[in-house]
Design a protein around this motif. Structure first.
Motif, PDB file in Angstrom:
ATOM      1  N   UNK A  16       0.753  -1.231  -0.034  1.00 36.15           N
ATOM      2  CA  UNK A  16      -0.039   0.053   0.082  1.00 36.15           C
ATOM      3  C   UNK A  16       0.943   1.235   0.043  1.00 36.15           C
ATOM      4  N   UNK A  17       2.024   1.475   0.740  1.00 35.17           N
ATOM      5  CA  UNK A  17       2.850   2.401   0.799  1.00 35.17           C
ATOM      6  C   UNK A  17       3.399   2.896  -0.448  1.00 35.17           C
ATOM      7  N   UNK A  18       3.810   1.706  -1.416  1.00 39.68           N
ATOM      8  CA  UNK A  18       4.094   2.004  -2.585  1.00 39.68           C
ATOM      9  C   UNK A  18       3.094   2.636  -3.357  1.00 39.68           C
ATOM     10  N   UNK A  19       1.800   1.893  -3.492  1.00 35.46           N
ATOM     11  CA  UNK A  19       0.681   2.769  -4.325  1.00 35.46           C
ATOM     12  C   UNK A  19       0.558   3.959  -4.131  1.00 35.46           C
ATOM     13  N   UNK A  20       0.324   4.189  -2.964  1.00 33.10           N
ATOM     14  CA  UNK A  20      -0.037   5.702  -2.356  1.00 33.10           C
ATOM     15  C   UNK A  20       1.477   6.752  -2.734  1.00 33.10           C
ATOM     16  N   UNK A  21       2.604   6.308  -2.662  1.00 35.09           N
ATOM     17  CA  UNK A  21       3.467   6.973  -3.172  1.00 35.09           C
ATOM     18  C   UNK A  21       3.814   7.346  -4.573  1.00 35.09           C
ATOM     19  N   UNK A  82      -9.578   3.721  -3.910  1.00 30.23           N
ATOM     20  CA  UNK A  82      -8.506   3.912  -2.890  1.00 30.23           C
ATOM     21  C   UNK A  82      -7.091   3.139  -3.000  1.00 30.23           C
ATOM     22  N   UNK A  83      -6.684   2.842  -4.083  1.00 35.45           N
ATOM     23  CA  UNK A  83      -5.557   1.812  -4.096  1.00 35.45           C
ATOM     24  C   UNK A  83      -5.920   0.653  -3.584  1.00 35.45           C
ATOM     25  N   UNK A  84      -7.018  -0.110  -3.910  1.00 36.04           N
ATOM     26  CA  UNK A  84      -7.628  -0.951  -3.486  1.00 36.04           C
ATOM     27  C   UNK A  84      -7.551  -1.460  -1.688  1.00 36.04           C
ATOM     28  N   UNK A  85      -7.043  -0.276  -1.172  1.00 37.55           N
ATOM     29  CA  UNK A  85      -7.425  -0.527   0.300  1.00 37.55           C
ATOM     30  C   UNK A  85      -8.695  -0.552   0.844  1.00 37.55           C
ATOM     31  N   UNK A  86      -8.934  -0.825   2.113  1.00 35.77           N
ATOM     32  CA  UNK A  86     -10.400  -1.054   2.840  1.00 35.77           C
ATOM     33  C   UNK A  86     -11.151   0.152   2.853  1.00 35.77           C
ATOM     34  N   UNK A  87     -10.535   1.312   3.127  1.00 32.93           N
ATOM     35  CA  UNK A  87     -11.320   2.796   3.483  1.00 32.93           C
ATOM     36  C   UNK A  87     -11.887   3.342   2.031  1.00 32.93           C
TER      37      UNK A  87
END
Length: 158
Positions: A16-21, A82-87
């Motif tokens: 997830x950190x990579x997707x957000x970056x 949301x980068x396929x994250x839960x929220x």
């Protein structure tokens, strides 16, 4: 059978950190270049990239994000993923509170839009189109605890 296969159909994702970056870097490239780099028009075999600006539901301040999209008639279709994250992504929460937004497209065009959730048969049809563009879609969506909203941005006429 492993759940972390590298095949697209399995829904493999980088951390997830990579997707957000990556998205933050992409947004910065767009802003630093004065809009010259970072956007693209969709093609039959790939989605486009646009810059969506919503109004913050709590702050009332403009908030912008890069989104993938394809065109469906006069509408622009994206997903609240949301980068396929839960929220749920903040831009989608903002759009639900204040549906009017603007969308910057490749070529320097800014379009005033109003956002809405696709429902029923429309959602199914648009989801199928996303599947044509991204064969890992179902695997990615399975990582989220709730159904991923398919969002239609219709042009405003005001």
């Amino acid at each position: 059978m492993t759940s972390n296969s590298d095949t697209p159909a399995s829904g493999f994702l980088p951390p997830r950190w990579f997707i957000r970056a990556a998205w933050k870097t992409h947004k910065a490239l767009y802003r630093w270049s004065g809009g010259r780099f970072g956007l693209r028009t969709p093609r039959p075999d790939r989605y486009g990239l646009a810059y969506l600006t919503t109004v913050g539901r709590r702050s009332g301040v403009d908030r912008s994000v890069m989104i993938g999209y394809f065109e469906d008639g006069d509408g622009i279709v994206t997903m609240a993923m949301n980068g396929w994250g839960a929220p749920e992504p903040a831009w989608w929460l903002n759009l639900q509170a204040q549906p009017e937004a603007t969308l910057d497209l490749a070529g320097g065009t800014t379009v005033p839009v109003v956002g809405r959730r696709a429902e029923g048969e429309e959602r199914d049809r648009l989801w199928e189109r996303w599947r044509e563009l991204d064969d890992g879609l179902d695997g990615y969506a399975a990582r989220r605890p709730t159904e991923t909203a398919v969002v239609v941005l219709d042009p405003r006429t005001d």
